[in-house]
Scaffold this motif. Structure first.
Motif, PDB file in Angstrom:
ATOM      1  N   GLU A 160       0.679  -1.150  -0.073  1.00 62.84           N
ATOM      2  CA  GLU A 160       0.113   0.133  -0.032  1.00 62.84           C
ATOM      3  C   GLU A 160       1.013   1.175   0.124  1.00 62.84           C
ATOM      4  N   GLU A 161       2.026   1.223  -0.993  1.00 66.94           N
ATOM      5  CA  GLU A 161       2.614   2.432  -0.889  1.00 66.94           C
ATOM      6  C   GLU A 161       3.132   2.717  -2.391  1.00 66.94           C
ATOM      7  N   VAL A 162       3.362   4.145  -2.834  1.00 67.08           N
ATOM      8  CA  VAL A 162       3.688   4.536  -3.935  1.00 67.08           C
ATOM      9  C   VAL A 162       4.751   5.459  -3.844  1.00 67.08           C
ATOM     10  N   VAL A 163       5.760   5.406  -4.742  1.00 67.88           N
ATOM     11  CA  VAL A 163       6.922   6.267  -4.640  1.00 67.88           C
ATOM     12  C   VAL A 163       7.108   6.945  -5.772  1.00 67.88           C
ATOM     13  N   ILE A 164       7.130   8.363  -5.727  1.00 68.45           N
ATOM     14  CA  ILE A 164       7.070   9.040  -6.667  1.00 68.45           C
ATOM     15  C   ILE A 164       8.455   9.931  -6.874  1.00 68.45           C
ATOM     16  N   MET A 165       9.097   9.976  -8.119  1.00 68.62           N
ATOM     17  CA  MET A 165      10.185  10.460  -8.438  1.00 68.62           C
ATOM     18  C   MET A 165      10.359  11.263  -9.773  1.00 68.62           C
ATOM     19  N   ASP A 166      11.132  12.097  -9.918  1.00 64.09           N
ATOM     20  CA  ASP A 166      11.284  12.939 -11.024  1.00 64.09           C
ATOM     21  C   ASP A 166      11.656  12.043 -12.182  1.00 64.09           C
ATOM     22  N   PHE A 167      11.024  11.948 -13.375  1.00 70.23           N
ATOM     23  CA  PHE A 167      11.510  11.389 -14.474  1.00 70.23           C
ATOM     24  C   PHE A 167      12.853  11.008 -14.715  1.00 70.23           C
ATOM     25  N   ALA A 168      13.665  12.306 -14.944  1.00 71.97           N
ATOM     26  CA  ALA A 168      14.922  12.421 -15.261  1.00 71.97           C
ATOM     27  C   ALA A 168      15.831  11.950 -13.809  1.00 71.97           C
ATOM     28  N   GLN A 169      15.456  12.049 -12.695  1.00 71.11           N
ATOM     29  CA  GLN A 169      16.068  11.575 -11.435  1.00 71.11           C
ATOM     30  C   GLN A 169      16.049  10.118 -11.562  1.00 71.11           C
ATOM     31  N   ALA A 170      14.878   9.552 -12.174  1.00 73.12           N
ATOM     32  CA  ALA A 170      14.902   7.846 -12.025  1.00 73.12           C
ATOM     33  C   ALA A 170      15.570   7.254 -13.072  1.00 73.12           C
ATOM     34  N   ILE A 171      15.452   7.823 -14.317  1.00 69.92           N
ATOM     35  CA  ILE A 171      15.945   7.297 -15.534  1.00 69.92           C
ATOM     36  C   ILE A 171      17.319   7.637 -16.043  1.00 69.92           C
ATOM     37  N   ASN A 172      17.892   8.570 -15.493  1.00 70.82           N
ATOM     38  CA  ASN A 172      19.068   8.916 -16.228  1.00 70.82           C
ATOM     39  C   ASN A 172      20.262   7.911 -16.083  1.00 70.82           C
ATOM     40  N   ALA A 173      20.255   7.176 -15.072  1.00 70.81           N
ATOM     41  CA  ALA A 173      21.173   6.142 -14.867  1.00 70.81           C
ATOM     42  C   ALA A 173      20.771   4.838 -15.398  1.00 70.81           C
ATOM     43  N   SER A 174      19.744   4.831 -16.267  1.00 70.13           N
ATOM     44  CA  SER A 174      19.225   3.558 -16.676  1.00 70.13           C
ATOM     45  C   SER A 174      19.219   3.284 -18.028  1.00 70.13           C
ATOM     46  N   PRO A 175      19.848   2.053 -18.582  1.00 69.27           N
ATOM     47  CA  PRO A 175      20.109   2.049 -20.069  1.00 69.27           C
ATOM     48  C   PRO A 175      18.301   1.983 -20.830  1.00 69.27           C
ATOM     49  N   ILE A 176      17.541   1.479 -20.176  1.00 70.46           N
ATOM     50  CA  ILE A 176      16.052   1.301 -20.454  1.00 70.46           C
ATOM     51  C   ILE A 176      15.800   2.810 -20.942  1.00 70.46           C
ATOM     52  N   ALA A 177      16.452   3.895 -20.350  1.00 69.17           N
ATOM     53  CA  ALA A 177      16.220   5.301 -20.804  1.00 69.17           C
ATOM     54  C   ALA A 177      15.915   5.477 -22.306  1.00 69.17           C
ATOM     55  N   LEU A 178      16.938   4.802 -22.862  1.00 70.11           N
ATOM     56  CA  LEU A 178      17.233   4.935 -24.469  1.00 70.11           C
ATOM     57  C   LEU A 178      15.810   4.513 -25.122  1.00 70.11           C
ATOM     58  N   LEU A 179      15.084   3.946 -24.696  1.00 74.30           N
ATOM     59  CA  LEU A 179      13.849   3.182 -25.589  1.00 74.30           C
ATOM     60  C   LEU A 179      12.957   4.332 -25.582  1.00 74.30           C
ATOM     61  N   VAL A 180      12.850   5.343 -24.951  1.00 72.95           N
ATOM     62  CA  VAL A 180      11.996   6.534 -25.014  1.00 72.95           C
ATOM     63  C   VAL A 180      12.767   7.820 -25.019  1.00 72.95           C
ATOM     64  N   HIS A 181      14.000   7.781 -25.170  1.00 71.31           N
ATOM     65  CA  HIS A 181      14.921   8.958 -25.088  1.00 71.31           C
ATOM     66  C   HIS A 181      15.211   9.306 -26.525  1.00 71.31           C
ATOM     67  N   ARG A 182      15.429  10.479 -27.160  1.00 69.05           N
ATOM     68  CA  ARG A 182      16.003  10.810 -28.487  1.00 69.05           C
ATOM     69  C   ARG A 182      17.235  11.639 -28.428  1.00 69.05           C
ATOM     70  N   ASP A 183      17.376  12.319 -27.201  1.00 71.11           N
ATOM     71  CA  ASP A 183      18.294  13.451 -27.192  1.00 71.11           C
ATOM     72  C   ASP A 183      19.612  12.791 -26.945  1.00 71.11           C
ATOM     73  N   ASP A 184      20.680  13.676 -27.511  1.00 72.09           N
ATOM     74  CA  ASP A 184      22.050  13.209 -27.736  1.00 72.09           C
ATOM     75  C   ASP A 184      22.695  13.215 -26.160  1.00 72.09           C
TER      76      ASP A 184
END
Length: 208
Positions: A96-120
């Motif tokens: 019964e918990e939800v964690v909320i993060m900035d998208f950039a904060q959560a995703i910048n260190a993850s290779p999965i980010a490349l699936l939805v990022h286009r920026d250099d």
């Protein structure tokens, strides 16, 4: 469980030249451009450092450019990750918990980010190496909890991927029933906060 959810997101000496890495990264970017949105069923298998199966599961996976992501594990225990392009929500119904993060904060260190990022700037944080029909993505940051992510295609269709972490675990995901996102599916990327749950808001205060 929470560490496993983060691992979904946080997807030897290098023997390839920088030019080869650049070419492989561009090939992967071209494939992803043709996959502006995707919805699929998935089956998950997690093995440990001894290749012993420690977890299996299934659910629904969806993504859309830019920066929208949906991950709903329905079996064996429900959990959900939703990114609306700005914020990322990690929901654990059992706790019964939800964690909320900035998208950039959560995703910048993850290779999965490349699936939805286009920026250099985002792509510059990773090494990309093509291996047959797959692309191995490794973060340049040595302190990342994710060692590598492999994404594999049949022509331009994403068919499966895996995530290797620094604990020796390998999470493998096989996709089926792939289709483009419909107008109705766009609602997947909006998280509706349930009543009577604990909220752990980790978003940077400077962002608000």
């Amino acid at each position: 469980m929470k560490k496993r959810l983060y691992a979904v997101l946080l997807a030897s000496p290098l023997l390839y030249s920088a030019a080869v890495f650049a070419d492989d990264a561009q090939q992967l970017r071209d494939k992803l451009i043709s996959t502006a949105s995707l919805k699929a069923d998935f089956k998950q298998t997690v093995t440990d450092v001894n290749q012993k199966v420690i977890q299996t599961g299934s659910g629904i996976f969806a993504l859309a450019y830019p920066n929208q992501f949906y991950w709903h594990l329905t079996q064996p225990d429900e959990s959900k990750i939703v990114a609306d392009g700005k914020d990322l929500w990690i929901y654990n119904p059992f706790a019964e918990e939800v964690v909320i993060m900035d998208f950039a904060q959560a995703i910048n260190a993850s290779p999965i980010a490349l699936l939805v990022h286009r920026d250099d700037a985002t792509w510059s944080q990773y090494f990309v190496t093509k291996k047959q029909d797959c692309y191995e993505i490794k973060p340049k940051a040595v302190d990342s909890g994710i060692l590598s992510v492999n994404v594999c295609f049949n022509n331009t269709q994403l068919t499966h991927f895996n995530v290797a972490d620094d604990k020796g675990n390998l999470s493998q995901f096989d996709l089926s029933h792939q289709q483009a996102i419909t107008n109705k599916d766009k609602a997947l990327f909006t998280f509706i906060l349930p009543d009577n749950i604990d909220v752990d808001d980790q978003r940077r205060k400077t962002a608000h």
